[in-house]
Scaffold this active site. Sequence first.
Site, PDB file in Angstrom:
ATOM      1  N   ARG A 106       3.866 -24.179  -6.752  1.00 26.21           N
ATOM      2  CA  ARG A 106       4.238 -23.161  -5.766  1.00 26.21           C
ATOM      3  C   ARG A 106       4.179 -21.757  -6.378  1.00 26.21           C
ATOM      4  O   ARG A 106       4.600 -21.530  -7.500  1.00 26.21           O
ATOM      5  CB  ARG A 106       5.658 -23.435  -5.256  1.00 26.21           C
ATOM      6  CG  ARG A 106       6.128 -22.359  -4.292  1.00 26.21           C
ATOM      7  CD  ARG A 106       7.039 -22.905  -3.277  1.00 26.21           C
ATOM      8  NE  ARG A 106       8.426 -22.878  -3.708  1.00 26.21           N
ATOM      9  CZ  ARG A 106       9.436 -23.114  -2.868  1.00 26.21           C
ATOM     10  NH1 ARG A 106       9.193 -23.398  -1.606  1.00 26.21           N
ATOM     11  NH2 ARG A 106      10.671 -23.079  -3.301  1.00 26.21           N
ATOM     12  N   ARG A 132      18.491 -28.794  -7.456  1.00 17.13           N
ATOM     13  CA  ARG A 132      18.437 -28.379  -6.045  1.00 17.13           C
ATOM     14  C   ARG A 132      18.313 -29.591  -5.138  1.00 17.13           C
ATOM     15  O   ARG A 132      18.873 -29.615  -4.042  1.00 17.13           O
ATOM     16  CB  ARG A 132      17.280 -27.400  -5.821  1.00 17.13           C
ATOM     17  CG  ARG A 132      17.536 -26.046  -6.473  1.00 17.13           C
ATOM     18  CD  ARG A 132      16.298 -25.196  -6.513  1.00 17.13           C
ATOM     19  NE  ARG A 132      15.915 -24.715  -5.202  1.00 17.13           N
ATOM     20  CZ  ARG A 132      14.711 -24.217  -4.912  1.00 17.13           C
ATOM     21  NH1 ARG A 132      13.770 -24.171  -5.841  1.00 17.13           N
ATOM     22  NH2 ARG A 132      14.454 -23.783  -3.709  1.00 17.13           N
ATOM     23  N   ARG A 169      22.885 -24.924   5.561  1.00 13.74           N
ATOM     24  CA  ARG A 169      22.677 -25.844   4.453  1.00 13.74           C
ATOM     25  C   ARG A 169      23.921 -26.674   4.156  1.00 13.74           C
ATOM     26  O   ARG A 169      23.888 -27.520   3.279  1.00 13.74           O
ATOM     27  CB  ARG A 169      22.330 -25.036   3.206  1.00 13.74           C
ATOM     28  CG  ARG A 169      20.869 -25.167   2.770  1.00 13.74           C
ATOM     29  CD  ARG A 169      20.705 -24.202   1.631  1.00 13.74           C
ATOM     30  NE  ARG A 169      19.612 -24.387   0.762  1.00 13.74           N
ATOM     31  CZ  ARG A 169      18.499 -23.653   0.783  1.00 13.74           C
ATOM     32  NH1 ARG A 169      18.262 -22.793   1.731  1.00 13.74           N
ATOM     33  NH2 ARG A 169      17.601 -23.813  -0.149  1.00 13.74           N
TER      34      ARG A 169
END
Length: 210
Positions: free
Chosen positions: A123, A167, A88
Amino acid sequence: MKLILMGAPGAGKGTQAEILSELLGIPTISTGNILRAAVKEGTPVGLRAKALIEAGSLVPDEVIIGIVAERLAHKDCQNGYILDGVPRTLGQAASLEAAGIGIDKVIDLEVSDEAIEKRMTGRRTCADCSATFHVDFNPPRVEGICDHCGGRLTIRKDDMPETVRHRLQVYHAETEPLLNYYGERGLLAKVDGSRSLEETTEAIKAALEI
Ligand code: AMP
């Protein structure tokens, strides 16, 4: 086949990784799932990572590299693996390369920030096995129950709208530069991740020539 699945949080990496894992007979290594399990168990890594995960910030590179190296040493990774959510940062990518951890292909699932924000609210994640579902796009057979293990489906704390926005910022700042990194190495394939789950799987299979 040694694969990296890249893309913003909520782009569908976890879902596609599960499908590919079954198809190719190789394990998925999801640092997010490993970290959440560590938090649940209260291990030293879990204690270090808990607040960072809940805030939607990144866990330090050295913790991540330790987790991945340990997991890749298992026998089931001998014939390949799918890295989901790792690397990441450029630091993580460089560490993997330096450790001789090979990569054959990097799939980038492209989804707009607007679509991501919409997806995240629907989600649901299994509290036991970490499988993910979506109330509209990938519903479980029985509402609130995991298809795979019968566990309870929950909303991750870091899927709250405020945290999702953070995020996404972290993704653009820290992770997106990896697209150039792998592009320069001739490993990158971009796939439109905004279509249905099945269409996205087909596009990934085409990119992998499988
Ligand atoms: P994920 O399930 O992949 O969205 O990961 C959830 C959270 O775990 C992230 O928001 C980070 O806090 C942490 N995390 C997972 N993978 C990494 C990574 N490769 N580097 C840093 N932090 C990570």
